[in-house]
Scaffold this active site. Structure first.
Site, short mmCIF file in Angstrom:
data_model
loop_
_atom_site.label_atom_id
_atom_site.label_comp_id
_atom_site.label_asym_id
_atom_site.label_seq_id
_atom_site.Cartn_x
_atom_site.Cartn_y
_atom_site.Cartn_z
N HIS A 152 0.81 -1.22 0.00
CA HIS A 152 0.00 0.00 0.00
C HIS A 152 0.84 1.27 0.00
CE1 HIS A 152 -3.45 -2.35 -0.14
NE2 HIS A 152 -4.30 -1.47 0.36
N ASP A 195 -6.15 4.74 10.03
CA ASP A 195 -7.56 4.91 9.64
C ASP A 195 -8.07 3.70 8.87
OD1 ASP A 195 -7.37 7.38 10.73
OD2 ASP A 195 -7.22 8.45 8.83
N GLU A 254 -9.54 13.70 15.16
CA GLU A 254 -8.98 13.97 13.84
C GLU A 254 -9.67 15.20 13.27
OE1 GLU A 254 -8.53 11.01 10.85
OE2 GLU A 254 -7.41 9.64 12.13
C1 FAD Z 1 -5.93 3.34 1.87
C2 FAD Z 1 -4.74 3.67 2.74
C3 FAD Z 1 -4.94 4.20 3.98
C4 FAD Z 1 -3.86 4.50 4.81
N1 FAD Z 1 -4.10 5.03 6.03
C5 FAD Z 1 -3.07 5.30 6.85
C6 FAD Z 1 -3.29 5.85 8.15
O1 FAD Z 1 -4.42 6.09 8.56
N2 FAD Z 1 -2.22 6.07 8.94
C7 FAD Z 1 -0.94 5.80 8.53
O2 FAD Z 1 -0.02 5.98 9.32
N3 FAD Z 1 -0.71 5.31 7.30
C8 FAD Z 1 -1.73 5.07 6.46
N4 FAD Z 1 -1.49 4.60 5.20
C9 FAD Z 1 -0.09 4.45 4.76
C10 FAD Z 1 0.47 3.11 5.18
O3 FAD Z 1 0.72 3.08 6.57
C11 FAD Z 1 1.81 2.83 4.49
O4 FAD Z 1 1.67 2.95 3.11
C12 FAD Z 1 2.30 1.45 4.83
O5 FAD Z 1 3.63 1.35 4.44
C13 FAD Z 1 1.50 0.45 4.08
O6 FAD Z 1 1.61 -0.79 4.71
P1 FAD Z 1 1.86 -2.06 3.82
O7 FAD Z 1 1.70 -3.18 4.77
O8 FAD Z 1 1.05 -2.11 2.60
O9 FAD Z 1 3.41 -1.83 3.50
P2 FAD Z 1 4.21 -1.90 2.08
O10 FAD Z 1 3.72 -0.82 1.21
O11 FAD Z 1 4.12 -3.28 1.58
O12 FAD Z 1 5.65 -1.59 2.61
C14 FAD Z 1 6.03 -0.29 3.04
C15 FAD Z 1 7.51 -0.25 3.40
O13 FAD Z 1 7.72 -1.02 4.56
C16 FAD Z 1 8.60 -2.10 4.30
N5 FAD Z 1 8.05 -3.28 4.98
C17 FAD Z 1 6.87 -3.87 4.76
N6 FAD Z 1 6.73 -4.91 5.60
C18 FAD Z 1 7.85 -4.95 6.35
C19 FAD Z 1 8.31 -5.80 7.39
N7 FAD Z 1 7.60 -6.82 7.83
N8 FAD Z 1 9.52 -5.55 7.93
C20 FAD Z 1 10.27 -4.51 7.50
N9 FAD Z 1 9.90 -3.69 6.51
C21 FAD Z 1 8.70 -3.91 5.96
C22 FAD Z 1 8.60 -2.25 2.78
O14 FAD Z 1 9.80 -2.81 2.31
C23 FAD Z 1 8.42 -0.83 2.32
O15 FAD Z 1 9.64 -0.17 2.33
C24 FAD Z 1 -2.54 4.29 4.35
C25 FAD Z 1 -2.34 3.77 3.07
C26 FAD Z 1 -3.42 3.46 2.27
C27 FAD Z 1 -3.18 2.92 0.90
#
Ligand code: FAD
Length: 510
Positions: A89, A146, A259
């Protein structure tokens, strides 16, 4: 010592092709899980990197041993990198590894273990699954995002911010222990007491120091219900000072969630008055908006937890007492009672609707900033009221957070001063040919960042995305030396999370 780490990863486009030895090394990996080479093409939520291959190989690790095997193989290779992918994400390719191996973290064993006041989960588990498991035991984590379709490892690598963070800090302040696989392939358990430098490096560490394979999350008793309230302001200073009043009160005198967001003072169905609605019935009456109100209005969003056995009369009294000192516009208040689960899963409903009309899978040029209280009024004047006066086709979040709730030993960087604001520009608009070209929207994001720099605002990007050494140095400021020292200690060959484009892979063997 650190010079070799200071070169930067080139754009994915200009990267050289992987060599046959690296491909052979990937294919030969004997994992308990599985590995596909070549990796299937894939993108991320941002969708800004087109449909380029996400990686050379996609590994589905069964557990930490598989993660360690992949990383150790990378240390022996000529140039392989390794990216953990949570739920993909990210917006700017942060979970990609064009010439390396992507670890599909959601493939790991997702069993969770509840211990006295804590839950132990794998790094690839979604927060919505953590919620459901904990609720079975009447418990829940204290600090959320969120949207809960994000993985534990993904948000802990950034911060994890929502309306509870003013009280409990971000999610990175609510984890007591982690199991991490470092860039050397070592499996290490860390906490505030044990291997504490690694613990704090990994929290908010943008995936640079280790892969989080397990995390222990702090829990609290879960409420049954939530009174969810939105009130509207015409004046930003009143909105901001009321929001700050709420987040700095004692726990017993304030809401459980605070918020806010800016919206356009118009009947635009996406950016305007209707964006304040809590459901199809609870909408604001535009006739109540003063004729002299400006082009942008502000909505303070608060919530109070309660139990099934609490009477409505009691809840009404608490809420009314808390709202009484606030200066929102008369008659512009909405409130609904929803279950705690429905409240926490509120963005999942948005996801369903957005998937139906195709905008969930379209590109999302989002921008997130942390802006100091010192500059927030000028930010409103120059950004909300000028650059974004017509809205962005999605929520424009703005709410205060408290620096004292963040642990400054982590890798997260913040503006100075006790109070700073999260600004989240969550664009969901259709792009060309139905809407503006992507380049135009990206140029607007750039204009906002430039506006902050030119005006000397004290700000940081949240979920940062930079391409040059100067920009990363400016981002980390006085924490840059610590960041690169930690990199040299825990991932000296710069194998991990290449998609962040902070360091470039070295070919020095361990
Ligand atoms: C619809 C939506 C709503 C969101 N709402 C919020 C919010 O309310 N608050 C907020 O703070 N953020 C929010 N985000 C942002 C979100 O927290 C970040 O984009 C987060 O990185 C996404 O998590 P993911 O699991 O998809 O990680 P990825 O996109 O898969 O990874 C993000 C980064 O973390 C690293 N990573 C992933 N997993 C691990 C692991 N296990 N160990 C070490 N590194 C790792 C990856 O290599 C990459 O660099 C939102 C994003 C979206 C798309």
């Amino acid at each position: 010592m650190i010079a070799f780490l200071e070169r930067f990863v080139p754009d994915i486009d200009s990267e050289t092709l992987p060599n046959e030895t690296d491909i052979g090394l990937c294919k030969a990996l004997d994992l308990q899980g599985s590995i596909s080479c070549p990796a299937p093409a894939c993108t991320d939520f941002g969708g800004l990197n087109g449909s380029r291959p996400l990686a050379l190989a996609l590994a589905r690790p069964a557990g930490p041993d598989d993660v360690a095997k992949v990383i150790r193989a990378a240390t022996r290779s000529s140039g392989l990198t390794v990216a953990a992918r949570g739920n993909g994400h990210s917006i700017n390719g942060q979970a990609m590894a064009a010439r390396g191996v992507v670890l599909e973290m959601r493939a790991m064993d997702s069993r969770m273990e509840l211990r006295q006041g804590y839950v132990v989960v794998a790094g690839g588990v979604l927060w919505e699954d953590v919620l459901m498991e904990c609720l079975e035991h009447g418990l829940a984590p204290r600090s959320w995002t969120d949207y809960l379709g994000l993985t534990v490892g993904g948000t802990l690598s950034n911060a994890g911010i929502s309306g509870q963070a003013f009280r409990y800090g971000p999610q990175t302040s609510n984890v007591s222990e982690m199991q991490v696989v470092t860039g050397k392939g070592d499996i290490v358990v860390c906490s505030e007491r044990e291997n504490s430098d690694l613990f704090f490096a990994v929290l908010g560490g943008l995936g640079q120091f280790g892969v989080i394979t397990r995390a222990t999350i702090i829990l609290q008793p879960a409420p049954d219900m939530v009174r969810w309230i939105r009130v509207v302001y015409g004046d930003f200073e009143e909105f901001a000072s009321d929001a700050e009043f709420l987040v700095t009160r004692n726990e017993c005198d304030s809401f459980d969630y605070v918020e806010g967001f800016a919206f356009v003072n118009s009947d635009d169905p996406v950016n305007g008055w209707d964006s304040v609605s809590l459901d199809s019935v609870n909408r604001i009456d535009p006739d109540r908006i003063p004729a002299n109100a400006g082009p942008v209005l502000y909505c303070l969003e608060v919530a109070l937890h309660y139990r099934n056995q609490d009477s409505f009369k009691t809840v009404d009294k608490i809420v009314n007492d808390m709202l009484r000192p606030l200066r929102f516009l008369p008659g512009l208040k909405l409130a609904v009672d929803v279950s705690y689960v429905d409240f926490l899963l509120r963005v999942k409903r948005v996801e369903h609707a957005a998937k139906v009309n195709g905008i969930w899978d379209a590109p999302h040029p989002w921008l997130n900033l942390l802006v100091s209280k010192r500059d927030i009024i000028d930010f409103d004047r120059t950004v909300f009221k000028r650059i974004l006066r017509n809205g962005i086709g999605g929520p424009m979040l703005v709410y205060p957070l408290l620096r004292s709730k963040w642990d400054l030993r982590t890798s997260v960087v913040l503006p100075e001063g006790e109070i700073f604001y999260l600004i989240a520009l969550l664009r969901f608009s259709r792009l060309s040919p139905e809407g503006p070209p992507l380049e135009e929207v990206l140029a607007q994001n750039h204009e906002i960042i430039q506006c902050c720099i030119t005006n000397g605002f004290d700000f940081k990007l949240y979920l940062p995305h930079y391409r040059s050494e100067e920009q990363w140095k400016r981002h980390f400021g006085k924490q840059w030396p610590r960041f690169i020292e930690r990199k040299a200690l825990y991932d000296p060959m710069a194998i991990l999370a290449p998609g962040q484009r902070i360091f470039s892979r070295t070919h020095k063997s361990l």
